[in-house]
Scaffold this active site. Sequence first.
Site, PDB file in Angstrom:
ATOM      1  N   HIS A 268       0.888  -1.170   0.000  1.00  0.00           N
ATOM      2  CA  HIS A 268       0.000   0.000   0.000  1.00  0.00           C
ATOM      3  C   HIS A 268       0.920   1.213   0.000  1.00  0.00           C
ATOM      4  CE1 HIS A 268      -2.263  -3.022   2.417  1.00  0.00           C
ATOM      5  NE2 HIS A 268      -3.341  -2.505   1.879  1.00  0.00           N
TER       6      HIS A 268
ATOM      7  N   ASP B  22       2.340   1.999   3.376  1.00  0.00           N
ATOM      8  CA  ASP B  22       3.297   1.044   3.975  1.00  0.00           C
ATOM      9  C   ASP B  22       4.719   1.497   3.690  1.00  0.00           C
ATOM     10  OD1 ASP B  22       1.048  -0.596   4.280  1.00  0.00           O
ATOM     11  OD2 ASP B  22       1.526  -1.802   2.503  1.00  0.00           O
TER      12      ASP B  22
HETATM   13  C1  XUL Z   1      -7.226  -6.833   4.537  1.00  0.00           C
HETATM   14  C2  XUL Z   1      -6.529  -7.176   3.285  1.00  0.00           C
HETATM   15  C3  XUL Z   1      -5.728  -6.092   2.668  1.00  0.00           C
HETATM   16  C4  XUL Z   1      -5.661  -6.154   1.188  1.00  0.00           C
HETATM   17  C5  XUL Z   1      -4.940  -5.021   0.548  1.00  0.00           C
HETATM   18  O1  XUL Z   1      -8.010  -7.859   5.052  1.00  0.00           O
HETATM   19  O2  XUL Z   1      -6.582  -8.296   2.851  1.00  0.00           O
HETATM   20  O3  XUL Z   1      -4.460  -6.124   3.231  1.00  0.00           O
HETATM   21  O4  XUL Z   1      -5.053  -7.328   0.754  1.00  0.00           O
HETATM   22  O5  XUL Z   1      -5.480  -3.793   0.867  1.00  0.00           O
END
Ligand code: XUL
Length: 437
Positions: free
Chosen positions: A100, A103
């Site tokens: 993300h 992150d």
């Molecule tokens: C949360 C989840 C996230 C997504 C990406 O449950 O799975 O980490 O994979 O936003």
Amino acid sequence: MREFFKDIPKIKYEGKDSKNPLSFKFYEPDRVIRGKTMREHLRFAMSYWHTLCGEGIDMFGAASMDKSFGGANPMETAKLKAYAAFEILDKLDIDFYCFHDRDVAPEGDTLVQTNKNLKEIVKLLKQLQQDYNKKLLWGTAKLFEHPRYMNGAATSPSADVFCYAAAQVKEALDATLELSGEGYVFWGGREGYETLLNTDMKLELDNLARFLKMSVDYAKSIGFEGDFYIEPKPKEPTKHQYDFDAATVIGFLKSYELDQYFKLNIEANHATLAGHTFQHELRVAKDNNMFGSIDANQGDTLLGWDTDQFPTDVYQTTLCMYEVLSAGGFTKGGLNFDAKARRSSNTFKDIFISHIAGMDAFAIGLIAADKIISDGRIDSFVVQRYQSYSTGIGKKIVEGKTNLKELAEIASTLDEIKVESGSQEYLESIINQILFS
Ligand code: XUL
Ligand code: CO
């Protein structure tokens, strides 16, 4: 180059009899199965959020790990994390990673500063990708952590929040393109509602569709050719999430004529939260030509939340790889470990051991799935079970060449209808025979 994990060597395949915890017992990257190496089949990815950012915080407890890597301020820490990330990828022989925006780089005081931070770290990540020969499987934007998103992002009742989320996705798409990411994920963690008493569901869903279309249009305009994925999840953090499960997402995309642009990123633990098996969600995606990528983890059947455990259940990885192989394998997707070592598995060594456990479990799954297909008993059982639709009136049903009147006439001539056994236990015993022989 600096080394963060000095006591960890490069992990190698040593075979199933090895007692060395820092070795692969089943994952042989160069072993060829069905014309592709294990590395090419499995396309493992490390998730940046768990591995570099997760410090073991839960609702009842403080951090049990320190992932600051000695950084004195957020930007310095972000840079140190990037170096640590690539050392982990290198030592684990994992080719891909996923992140993300938040992150990898911290928010600043203003959006301008935040975007500047991201650009600076993306530059470093690009350099590290080249140095280590690693790739970005997918990027995404964190549209659920900051309090501005407490009522949703694309489905927020505030148009200003919608704007802000759009700005964030625009920047995250730029970053993903800059890093030659092979995909981009939308996970709607806060796209949903807590109560319908305060919610205009129709407007929220229309806005979500508008947001997705604008994102696709922008990505195309900058030359992004990766896959777009929606990652279903029924609940947590929001009580009801709009991307509930694969079937709901597919229905939503079709009703807004967006299905042509998206595939699905199926996560094992999200499937179980929706009351499905992992295999079910993969099958729904495959049958709708929307199988894209996987967030590889597992939940705990006794717990009703997303525990994001490393996948070690080889029965599940086998059925998963059986679906993946029958879908024709990954193209731009892969197996992203959206998984974290348990809070009490709190050493850096546990990061390596947990990934090794997951990689070996999927190697076992791949080997077994290949054998299930070569063995043929399960596939031929299914073909045989539906045999009545390949001739006579069954063929006419499938071809749409009959009607209720004709069917009723035929039914009146049937004296005794023979219904065959579903033979579930026989089929389950075949899987065990293949897995353990
Ligand atoms: C949360 C989840 C996230 C997504 C990406 O449950 O799975 O980490 O994979 O936003
Ligand atoms: Co996920």
